[in-house]
Scaffold this motif. Structure first.
Motif, PDB file in Angstrom:
ATOM      1  N   LEU A  64      31.712 -11.474 -11.597  1.00 31.53           N
ATOM      2  CA  LEU A  64      32.377 -12.343 -12.575  1.00 31.53           C
ATOM      3  C   LEU A  64      33.259 -11.543 -13.518  1.00 31.53           C
ATOM      4  CD1 LEU A  64      32.897 -15.044 -13.933  1.00 31.53           C
ATOM      5  CD2 LEU A  64      30.712 -14.798 -15.145  1.00 31.53           C
ATOM      6  N   VAL A  65      32.755 -10.429 -14.065  1.00 35.96           N
ATOM      7  CA  VAL A  65      33.601  -9.658 -14.984  1.00 35.96           C
ATOM      8  C   VAL A  65      34.782  -9.037 -14.248  1.00 35.96           C
ATOM      9  CG1 VAL A  65      31.741  -9.234 -16.634  1.00 35.96           C
ATOM     10  CG2 VAL A  65      32.197  -7.553 -14.836  1.00 35.96           C
ATOM     11  N   ALA A  66      34.628  -8.755 -12.953  1.00 39.75           N
ATOM     12  CA  ALA A  66      35.764  -8.249 -12.177  1.00 39.75           C
ATOM     13  C   ALA A  66      36.874  -9.287 -12.098  1.00 39.75           C
ATOM     14  CB  ALA A  66      35.310  -7.832 -10.777  1.00 39.75           C
ATOM     15  N   GLU A  67      36.515 -10.567 -12.075  1.00 29.74           N
ATOM     16  CA  GLU A  67      37.513 -11.639 -12.092  1.00 29.74           C
ATOM     17  C   GLU A  67      38.245 -11.698 -13.428  1.00 29.74           C
ATOM     18  OE1 GLU A  67      36.198 -15.529 -10.999  1.00 29.74           O
ATOM     19  OE2 GLU A  67      34.592 -14.733  -9.743  1.00 29.74           O
ATOM     20  N   LEU A  68      37.553 -11.361 -14.501  1.00 28.21           N
ATOM     21  CA  LEU A  68      38.087 -11.565 -15.852  1.00 28.21           C
ATOM     22  C   LEU A  68      38.869 -10.377 -16.389  1.00 28.21           C
ATOM     23  CD1 LEU A  68      34.927 -13.185 -17.518  1.00 28.21           C
ATOM     24  CD2 LEU A  68      36.774 -14.313 -16.248  1.00 28.21           C
ATOM     25  N   VAL A  69      38.792  -9.226 -15.724  1.00 30.27           N
ATOM     26  CA  VAL A  69      39.240  -7.991 -16.342  1.00 30.27           C
ATOM     27  C   VAL A  69      40.734  -7.970 -16.644  1.00 30.27           C
ATOM     28  CG1 VAL A  69      39.659  -6.771 -14.168  1.00 30.27           C
ATOM     29  CG2 VAL A  69      38.981  -5.489 -16.214  1.00 30.27           C
ATOM     30  N   ASP A  70      41.548  -8.679 -15.878  1.00 32.90           N
ATOM     31  CA  ASP A  70      42.989  -8.625 -16.099  1.00 32.90           C
ATOM     32  C   ASP A  70      43.495  -9.659 -17.095  1.00 32.90           C
ATOM     33  OD1 ASP A  70      43.438  -6.478 -14.354  1.00 32.90           O
ATOM     34  OD2 ASP A  70      43.439  -7.817 -12.621  1.00 32.90           O
ATOM     35  N   ASP A  71      42.593 -10.420 -17.673  1.00 32.50           N
ATOM     36  CA  ASP A  71      43.009 -11.429 -18.657  1.00 32.50           C
ATOM     37  C   ASP A  71      43.375 -10.740 -19.970  1.00 32.50           C
ATOM     38  OD1 ASP A  71      42.925 -13.433 -20.766  1.00 32.50           O
ATOM     39  OD2 ASP A  71      42.072 -14.743 -19.247  1.00 32.50           O
ATOM     40  N   PRO A  72      44.594 -10.930 -20.484  1.00 28.79           N
ATOM     41  CA  PRO A  72      45.003 -10.270 -21.729  1.00 28.79           C
ATOM     42  C   PRO A  72      44.258 -10.761 -22.959  1.00 28.79           C
ATOM     43  CG  PRO A  72      46.655 -11.870 -21.051  1.00 28.79           C
ATOM     44  CD  PRO A  72      45.676 -11.779 -19.926  1.00 28.79           C
ATOM     45  N   ASP A  73      43.528 -11.870 -22.852  1.00 29.41           N
ATOM     46  CA  ASP A  73      42.762 -12.382 -23.980  1.00 29.41           C
ATOM     47  C   ASP A  73      41.367 -11.779 -24.064  1.00 29.41           C
ATOM     48  OD1 ASP A  73      44.764 -14.074 -24.921  1.00 29.41           O
ATOM     49  OD2 ASP A  73      44.147 -15.720 -23.618  1.00 29.41           O
ATOM     50  N   LEU A  74      41.061 -10.846 -23.174  1.00 30.23           N
ATOM     51  CA  LEU A  74      39.734 -10.249 -23.133  1.00 30.23           C
ATOM     52  C   LEU A  74      39.818  -8.727 -23.081  1.00 30.23           C
ATOM     53  CD1 LEU A  74      37.963 -12.456 -20.420  1.00 30.23           C
ATOM     54  CD2 LEU A  74      37.697 -12.623 -22.897  1.00 30.23           C
ATOM     55  N   VAL A  75      38.823  -8.074 -23.654  1.00 30.96           N
ATOM     56  CA  VAL A  75      38.531  -6.668 -23.381  1.00 30.96           C
ATOM     57  C   VAL A  75      37.160  -6.650 -22.725  1.00 30.96           C
ATOM     58  CG1 VAL A  75      37.989  -4.418 -24.373  1.00 30.96           C
ATOM     59  CG2 VAL A  75      39.964  -5.705 -25.204  1.00 30.96           C
ATOM     60  N   VAL A  76      37.124  -6.278 -21.449  1.00 30.61           N
ATOM     61  CA  VAL A  76      35.899  -6.303 -20.654  1.00 30.61           C
ATOM     62  C   VAL A  76      35.329  -4.892 -20.563  1.00 30.61           C
ATOM     63  CG1 VAL A  76      34.948  -6.706 -18.353  1.00 30.61           C
ATOM     64  CG2 VAL A  76      36.607  -8.312 -19.325  1.00 30.61           C
ATOM     65  N   ILE A  77      34.040  -4.762 -20.868  1.00 36.34           N
ATOM     66  CA  ILE A  77      33.365  -3.467 -20.888  1.00 36.34           C
ATOM     67  C   ILE A  77      32.044  -3.612 -20.141  1.00 36.34           C
ATOM     68  CG2 ILE A  77      32.302  -1.702 -22.355  1.00 36.34           C
ATOM     69  CD1 ILE A  77      34.228  -2.770 -24.611  1.00 36.34           C
ATOM     70  N   THR A  78      31.785  -2.737 -19.176  1.00 35.05           N
ATOM     71  CA  THR A  78      30.519  -2.753 -18.444  1.00 35.05           C
ATOM     72  C   THR A  78      29.649  -1.590 -18.917  1.00 35.05           C
ATOM     73  OG1 THR A  78      31.460  -3.823 -16.489  1.00 35.05           O
ATOM     74  CG2 THR A  78      29.432  -2.566 -16.173  1.00 35.05           C
ATOM     75  N   ARG A  79      28.397  -1.922 -19.253  1.00 40.18           N
ATOM     76  CA  ARG A  79      27.472  -0.923 -19.800  1.00 40.18           C
ATOM     77  C   ARG A  79      26.193  -0.882 -18.949  1.00 40.18           C
ATOM     78  NH1 ARG A  79      28.526   1.252 -24.667  1.00 40.18           N
ATOM     79  NH2 ARG A  79      30.121   0.346 -26.035  1.00 40.18           N
ATOM     80  N   PRO A  80      26.163  -0.078 -17.877  1.00 39.81           N
ATOM     81  CA  PRO A  80      24.944   0.034 -17.073  1.00 39.81           C
ATOM     82  C   PRO A  80      23.799   0.671 -17.868  1.00 39.81           C
ATOM     83  CG  PRO A  80      26.866   0.784 -15.842  1.00 39.81           C
ATOM     84  CD  PRO A  80      27.297   0.643 -17.264  1.00 39.81           C
ATOM     85  N   VAL A  81      22.608   0.105 -17.738  1.00 37.10           N
ATOM     86  CA  VAL A  81      21.439   0.566 -18.484  1.00 37.10           C
ATOM     87  C   VAL A  81      20.520   1.382 -17.574  1.00 37.10           C
ATOM     88  CG1 VAL A  81      21.580  -1.344 -20.122  1.00 37.10           C
ATOM     89  CG2 VAL A  81      20.200  -1.595 -18.024  1.00 37.10           C
ATOM     90  N   THR A  82      19.467   1.935 -18.158  1.00 40.43           N
ATOM     91  CA  THR A  82      18.620   2.887 -17.448  1.00 40.43           C
ATOM     92  C   THR A  82      17.201   2.396 -17.191  1.00 40.43           C
ATOM     93  OG1 THR A  82      18.023   3.921 -19.565  1.00 40.43           O
ATOM     94  CG2 THR A  82      19.904   4.854 -18.380  1.00 40.43           C
ATOM     95  N   TYR A  83      16.773   1.283 -17.794  1.00 39.90           N
ATOM     96  CA  TYR A  83      15.347   0.971 -17.746  1.00 39.90           C
ATOM     97  C   TYR A  83      14.868   0.425 -16.407  1.00 39.90           C
ATOM     98  CZ  TYR A  83      17.359  -3.446 -19.598  1.00 39.90           C
ATOM     99  OH  TYR A  83      18.130  -4.554 -19.844  1.00 39.90           O
ATOM    100  N   TRP A  84      15.806   0.094 -15.490  1.00 36.77           N
ATOM    101  CA  TRP A  84      15.369  -0.315 -14.153  1.00 36.77           C
ATOM    102  C   TRP A  84      15.296   0.850 -13.181  1.00 36.77           C
ATOM    103  CZ3 TRP A  84      12.771  -4.409 -14.272  1.00 36.77           C
ATOM    104  CH2 TRP A  84      13.163  -5.534 -15.014  1.00 36.77           C
ATOM    105  N   ASP A  85      15.589   2.067 -13.641  1.00 33.42           N
ATOM    106  CA  ASP A  85      15.516   3.233 -12.756  1.00 33.42           C
ATOM    107  C   ASP A  85      14.109   3.407 -12.190  1.00 33.42           C
ATOM    108  OD1 ASP A  85      18.134   3.606 -13.482  1.00 33.42           O
ATOM    109  OD2 ASP A  85      17.818   5.511 -14.524  1.00 33.42           O
ATOM    110  N   ARG A  86      13.129   2.910 -12.908  1.00 34.85           N
ATOM    111  CA  ARG A  86      11.731   3.065 -12.477  1.00 34.85           C
ATOM    112  C   ARG A  86      11.419   2.280 -11.198  1.00 34.85           C
ATOM    113  NH1 ARG A  86       9.213  -1.650 -14.073  1.00 34.85           N
ATOM    114  NH2 ARG A  86      10.225  -2.829 -15.750  1.00 34.85           N
ATOM    115  N   LEU A  87      12.318   1.390 -10.774  1.00 38.22           N
ATOM    116  CA  LEU A  87      12.052   0.585  -9.582  1.00 38.22           C
ATOM    117  C   LEU A  87      12.404   1.306  -8.281  1.00 38.22           C
ATOM    118  CD1 LEU A  87      13.200  -2.981 -10.710  1.00 38.22           C
ATOM    119  CD2 LEU A  87      10.908  -1.966 -10.761  1.00 38.22           C
ATOM    120  N   GLY A  88      12.839   2.544  -8.362  1.00 34.60           N
ATOM    121  CA  GLY A  88      13.055   3.292  -7.131  1.00 34.60           C
ATOM    122  C   GLY A  88      14.469   3.766  -6.883  1.00 34.60           C
TER     123      GLY A  88
END
Length: 257
Positions: A64-88
């Motif tokens: 969804l955010v990949a669809e929105l990234v080129d919209d000039p009315d938005l600044v899209v930022i992806t922030r991957p987190v670390t707490y699911w690293d424990r799942l393997g």
């Protein structure tokens, strides 16, 4: 008239991965929704997506955010987190700084806080929601756009000569001006965990960030020198003005268009 954020039909919405839950909640909804921007002169709305390569509910939000990234009315930022690293599977893009920001958001959001989960979209640092729910995201963006924007960002220059960033307006607190280095598009082949065997595309992933100024008057003007290390990281950059360390985002713009 400014352009619409995106026009896409039949969006599949999946519920979030929540650290405190023993089973993932999943709800499938087909929505025919247009994320429409209002005709307004305010600056872009910031959308931060907290996601993880180890969360099976996240790929629809990443798409969804990949669809929105080129919209000039938005600044899209992806922030991957670390707490699911424990799942393997250790998230190859995850940053502990993203995890800590999301945890602070859980205590400070005006709506949709209280816990950390993925995928979570945070709109202007104020409203949290499940990141794959297109209709709810549209509503949150419209709500943010309707609010008066007290600060504005003006950017001049280029990578070769450096940039001058001017933030103007009124704000009663301390507004922190931050430079973000972003990876515009990264496709990751995930080897193990809930998404094992999948390749997932990530958009505007934060690689590094630093404070470049603090605004406690009506105008702040600061220089980002051409030799600033963050300009050599990533292939896209953004300026975010935030109320304190984890408060609402007061203004956001991409650097250099």
């Amino acid at each position: 008239m400014r352009t619409t954020i995106a026009t896409a039909a039949a969006a599949l919405s999946l519920a979030a991965c929540a650290p405190m839950e023993t089973h993932e909640e999943r709800a499938e909804e087909l929505e025919d929704v247009v994320l429409a921007s209002a005709a307004t002169e305010r600056g872009p709305v910031a959308i931060e997506l907290f996601t993880s390569q180890g969360c099976s509910s996240c790929p629809p939000a990443d798409a969804l955010v990949a669809e929105l990234v080129d919209d000039p009315d938005l600044v899209v930022i992806t922030r991957p987190v670390t707490y699911w690293d424990r799942l393997g599977w250790r998230d190859t893009l995850g940053r502990e700084e993203n995890t800590q920001l999301q945890r602070r958001y859980a205590q400070r959001l005006e709506r949709g806080g209280g816990r950390s989960y993925t995928p979570q979209a945070v709109v202007d640092g104020r409203i949290g929601l499940v990141g794959s729910r297109r209709a709810e995201l549209a509503e949150a963006v419209a709500e943010a756009r309707a609010d008066e924007q007290l600060l504005s960002i003006d950017i001049t220059g280029d990578d070769r000569s450096g940039y001058r960033v001017t933030v103007a307006g009124t704000h009663s607190g301390d507004a922190v001006v931050r430079l973000l280095a972003l990876d515009a598009s990264e496709t990751v082949s995930i080897g193990r965990g809930e998404n094992g065997g999948r390749s997932v595309r990530y958009t505007n992933v934060v690689l590094a960030e630093q404070d470049i100024g603090a605004m406690n008057s009506e105008t702040l003007s600061t220089i980002i020198a051409s030799d600033n290390a963050l300009l050599s990281q990533g292939d896209r950059h953004a300026i975010v003005v935030r109320d304190g360390a984890a408060g609402p985002i007061l203004a956001a713009e991409y650097l250099g268009g």
